[in-house]
Structure formats: C-alpha cells, structure tokens
Design a protein around this motif. Structure first.
Motif: not given
Length: 201
Positions: A32-34, A45-46, A48-50, A52-53, A78
């Motif tokens: 996720w953090s790339k 990032i964590f 935002a991903r949670l 959004k996804d 999810k």
C-alpha cells in the motif's frame, strides 16, 4: 502529555501483535505504501486506502473459529463496522513499526433546540486510531468511511426533539430530584418572592 513519547514498555505493547499476523500485514502495508517513508505519510496512506477500498457495514459477521477477524476483514470480506477499520489500521501501523492504539468514544450527535442541549445517542458510538508520530505526538486517524445518518425531517423531527426534551426534564426534576435540587428551587423561589416584596424565611 500528548507530546511525551510513550515509555519503552508501553511502546513495545503498542507495537505488539501475533507473528503470523505481523508477516501478512507487513507485506500488505508495504504494498500500500509503495516505498513512501515517514510515519505520517504511511499513516495517511493506510487511512485513505481503508476509506476508499473497504465498505462500511453493520451486518453481523463473526469470523470462523481459528480465523483472525482482522485478516478476514482485510483480505476477504472487505466490509465491517468501525471497530474493524480501526483495528485494521492500528495493526497495519504496528506492522510498519509505528506505535498505535484504538480509541473508543462517540462521534456526532444532534442539537435539541426545544431543550437547549446536545444529544449523543448510543448509535453515535465510534472507534478510531491514534498513532505516535515523533516530533508531533499522538495523532488521530479515522479510517472508517464517512457514513451519514440522516435524521427524519419535518413534523417527525420536531416531535422527536420535543419528546427528548421532555425526557431530560423528567430525569432532572423527577428521577434525580434530590435534596440539593429541592434547596436550589426553594432559594430561587425565595429570591423571587423577596424581590416582589413577599418576605419568606
């Protein structure tokens, strides 16, 4: 103190998780953090991903025996309520070496105009995350997607507000009407009477 780092023993506790969970969440967090660096960037990032996804849901979903509920939430269903989102982000942060903790409290509420008070209901219970950011302190993150509970409008909203205000007055003046409150009422009545020229003892 919000800017004081947690003691060493507490830091270890705020990084703790089972080894098998750590391995899977470390890999997921890195994906996720790339390559982004710094605890603030990783936490953002964590979060935002949670948001959004993953999907917010109040449907009951119990993990089968022997299956970790956070891993099931992240890799299979999810979807879930705020405790799944908060627990998942806290463990992702810990896997990335960032001390974190889940916080439980209340979010939201409604202003009761007839009664002149702010009403927080049981449905406003919420969980979020605090992460330790060096040089900043404990920072709040809320990975749960925004869900707005729209209250009924019009006549029903007004009626509900009146009922809530009446309930509060009943609690104040009947259920919890103790000797101290009786004395306060008497003193207020005496002041009013004295101003009007009626002398009360």
């Amino acid at each position: 103190n919000i800017l004081s780092p947690p003691p060493m023993d507490q830091s270890q506790r705020l990084l703790h998780m089972p080894d098998e969970v750590r391995a899977k969440l470390t890999a997921l967090g890195q994906a996720w953090s790339k390559g982004r660096e710094g605890p603030e960037a990783i936490a953002n990032i964590f979060e935002a991903r949670l948001r959004k996804d993953f999907k917010y849901s109040l449907e009951g979903d119990v993990a089968p025996e022997g299956k970790d509920p956070v891993l099931r939430f992240l890799f299979e269903t999810k979807k879930g309520h705020c405790e799944y989102f908060a627990s998942s982000m806290a463990l992702l942060l810990r896997a990335a070496g960032i001390p974190s903790r889940v916080v439980n409290g209340f979010a939201g509420g409604e202003w009761n105009r007839p009664g002149g008070f702010f009403l927080v209901r049981r449905q406003n219970a919420h969980s979020w995350v605090e992460a330790w950011i060096d040089g900043v302190g404990w920072r709040r993150y809320d990975p749960t997607p925004r869900v707005f509970n729209v209250e009924p409008g019009g006549f029903m909203a007004g009626l509900r507000a009146q009922v809530d205000a009446a309930r509060l007055q009943w609690m104040r003046w009947v259920v919890t009407y103790n000797a101290q409150k009786q004395l306060e009422v008497f003193l207020a009545m005496r002041r009013t009477a004295n101003k009007a020229g009626w002398k009360l003892p």
